[in-house]
Design a protein around this motif. Sequence first.
Motif, PDB file in Angstrom:
ATOM      1  N   UNK A  22      -5.176   1.192  18.782  1.00 54.93           N
ATOM      2  CA  UNK A  22      -4.869   2.429  18.067  1.00 54.93           C
ATOM      3  C   UNK A  22      -4.135   2.064  16.782  1.00 54.93           C
ATOM      4  N   UNK A  23      -4.736   2.426  15.665  1.00 54.05           N
ATOM      5  CA  UNK A  23      -4.064   2.184  14.385  1.00 54.05           C
ATOM      6  C   UNK A  23      -4.115   3.471  13.554  1.00 54.05           C
ATOM      7  N   UNK A  24      -3.129   3.601  12.694  1.00 54.87           N
ATOM      8  CA  UNK A  24      -3.076   4.744  11.787  1.00 54.87           C
ATOM      9  C   UNK A  24      -2.989   4.226  10.360  1.00 54.87           C
ATOM     10  N   UNK A  25      -3.736   4.876   9.489  1.00 52.77           N
ATOM     11  CA  UNK A  25      -3.742   4.513   8.079  1.00 52.77           C
ATOM     12  C   UNK A  25      -3.220   5.681   7.254  1.00 52.77           C
ATOM     13  N   UNK A  26      -2.357   5.386   6.308  1.00 58.15           N
ATOM     14  CA  UNK A  26      -1.845   6.381   5.368  1.00 58.15           C
ATOM     15  C   UNK A  26      -2.859   6.476   4.234  1.00 58.15           C
ATOM     16  N   UNK A  27      -3.579   7.592   4.177  1.00 58.47           N
ATOM     17  CA  UNK A  27      -4.687   7.752   3.230  1.00 58.47           C
ATOM     18  C   UNK A  27      -4.282   8.495   1.959  1.00 58.47           C
ATOM     19  N   UNK A  28      -3.029   8.917   1.863  1.00 61.25           N
ATOM     20  CA  UNK A  28      -2.613   9.776   0.746  1.00 61.25           C
ATOM     21  C   UNK A  28      -2.875   9.167  -0.633  1.00 61.25           C
ATOM     22  N   UNK A  29      -2.730   7.846  -0.754  1.00 68.12           N
ATOM     23  CA  UNK A  29      -2.894   7.196  -2.048  1.00 68.12           C
ATOM     24  C   UNK A  29      -4.315   6.714  -2.323  1.00 68.12           C
ATOM     25  N   UNK A  35      -4.651  13.007   4.854  1.00 67.15           N
ATOM     26  CA  UNK A  35      -3.403  12.262   4.670  1.00 67.15           C
ATOM     27  C   UNK A  35      -3.366  11.027   5.562  1.00 67.15           C
ATOM     28  N   UNK A  36      -3.932  11.167   6.782  1.00 69.65           N
ATOM     29  CA  UNK A  36      -3.918  10.060   7.733  1.00 69.65           C
ATOM     30  C   UNK A  36      -5.260   9.938   8.438  1.00 69.65           C
ATOM     31  N   UNK A  37      -5.640   8.703   8.723  1.00 69.21           N
ATOM     32  CA  UNK A  37      -6.745   8.394   9.632  1.00 69.21           C
ATOM     33  C   UNK A  37      -6.118   7.741  10.857  1.00 69.21           C
ATOM     34  N   UNK A  95     -17.171   0.266  16.730  1.00 66.40           N
ATOM     35  CA  UNK A  95     -15.974   0.051  15.911  1.00 66.40           C
ATOM     36  C   UNK A  95     -16.089  -1.211  15.070  1.00 66.40           C
ATOM     37  N   UNK A  96     -16.510  -2.292  15.682  1.00 66.92           N
ATOM     38  CA  UNK A  96     -16.601  -3.538  14.913  1.00 66.92           C
ATOM     39  C   UNK A  96     -17.708  -3.467  13.864  1.00 66.92           C
ATOM     40  N   UNK A  97     -18.748  -2.713  14.149  1.00 70.60           N
ATOM     41  CA  UNK A  97     -19.842  -2.570  13.192  1.00 70.60           C
ATOM     42  C   UNK A  97     -19.390  -1.815  11.940  1.00 70.60           C
ATOM     43  N   UNK A  98     -18.737  -0.665  12.128  1.00 67.99           N
ATOM     44  CA  UNK A  98     -18.321   0.148  10.978  1.00 67.99           C
ATOM     45  C   UNK A  98     -17.049  -0.365  10.318  1.00 67.99           C
ATOM     46  N   UNK A  99     -16.165  -0.965  11.076  1.00 67.37           N
ATOM     47  CA  UNK A  99     -14.962  -1.625  10.560  1.00 67.37           C
ATOM     48  C   UNK A  99     -14.227  -0.805   9.487  1.00 67.37           C
ATOM     49  N   UNK A 100     -13.815   0.404   9.860  1.00 64.53           N
ATOM     50  CA  UNK A 100     -13.121   1.285   8.909  1.00 64.53           C
ATOM     51  C   UNK A 100     -11.822   0.680   8.392  1.00 64.53           C
ATOM     52  N   UNK A 101     -11.184  -0.142   9.209  1.00 65.13           N
ATOM     53  CA  UNK A 101      -9.940  -0.771   8.765  1.00 65.13           C
ATOM     54  C   UNK A 101     -10.178  -1.617   7.505  1.00 65.13           C
ATOM     55  N   UNK A 102     -11.310  -2.311   7.477  1.00 61.55           N
ATOM     56  CA  UNK A 102     -11.637  -3.127   6.294  1.00 61.55           C
ATOM     57  C   UNK A 102     -12.103  -2.247   5.144  1.00 61.55           C
ATOM     58  N   UNK A 104     -11.269   0.768   4.428  1.00 59.55           N
ATOM     59  CA  UNK A 104     -10.111   1.428   3.832  1.00 59.55           C
ATOM     60  C   UNK A 104      -8.931   0.460   3.778  1.00 59.55           C
ATOM     61  N   UNK A 105      -9.199  -0.782   3.445  1.00 57.80           N
ATOM     62  CA  UNK A 105      -8.182  -1.826   3.432  1.00 57.80           C
ATOM     63  C   UNK A 105      -7.027  -1.593   2.477  1.00 57.80           C
ATOM     64  N   UNK A 106      -7.215  -0.737   1.480  1.00 56.61           N
ATOM     65  CA  UNK A 106      -6.135  -0.431   0.538  1.00 56.61           C
ATOM     66  C   UNK A 106      -5.080   0.496   1.137  1.00 56.61           C
ATOM     67  N   UNK A 107      -5.407   1.137   2.251  1.00 61.71           N
ATOM     68  CA  UNK A 107      -4.477   2.089   2.871  1.00 61.71           C
ATOM     69  C   UNK A 107      -3.411   1.329   3.664  1.00 61.71           C
ATOM     70  N   UNK A 108      -2.181   1.803   3.567  1.00 60.53           N
ATOM     71  CA  UNK A 108      -1.076   1.214   4.333  1.00 60.53           C
ATOM     72  C   UNK A 108      -1.192   1.634   5.794  1.00 60.53           C
ATOM     73  N   UNK A 109      -0.816   0.731   6.681  1.00 58.58           N
ATOM     74  CA  UNK A 109      -0.764   1.073   8.104  1.00 58.58           C
ATOM     75  C   UNK A 109       0.520   1.834   8.377  1.00 58.58           C
ATOM     76  N   UNK A 110       0.428   2.747   9.337  1.00 57.88           N
ATOM     77  CA  UNK A 110       1.560   3.580   9.731  1.00 57.88           C
ATOM     78  C   UNK A 110       2.026   3.115  11.104  1.00 57.88           C
ATOM     79  N   UNK A 111       3.312   2.918  11.261  1.00 53.86           N
ATOM     80  CA  UNK A 111       3.861   2.519  12.552  1.00 53.86           C
ATOM     81  C   UNK A 111       3.818   3.697  13.526  1.00 53.86           C
TER      82      UNK A 111
END
Length: 118
Positions: A22-29, A35-37, A95-102, A104-111
């Motif tokens: 489970x990861x969260x990305x700050x998409x605001x910027x 705002x978040x994924x 998940x590994x195929x679409x690899x959204x983390x990569x 949207x790699x510019x987005x900061x991770x949210x704790x």
Amino acid sequence: MENKELLQVIAEACDDKRAEEIIALDMKEVSLIADYFLICHGNNERQVQSIARAIKERVEENEVEVKRIEGFEQARWVLVDVGDVVCHVFHKDERSYYNLERLWGDADRVSLQIGLEG
């Protein structure tokens, strides 16, 4: 409810159904979409549906409207749109195929505060 609080509620719902990575990305910027994924995965179609259903139930318990759910029947990539928080619940193979983390790699991770019991 603030968007960051909503993100935490959704993450807890995912964790309760044993969603993995489970990861969260700050998409605001980086995007106008949300705002978040929140991105996670289940190991089979039934688990993916269970996670998506838990998100919907937990969000509605907090009097927040789920705008729409896409992909629930196929359960390969379920998108749960909660407005400024968008949840992507993948089947582990997708998940590994679409690899959204990569993507949207510019987005900061949210704790997130999950899985701390025990």
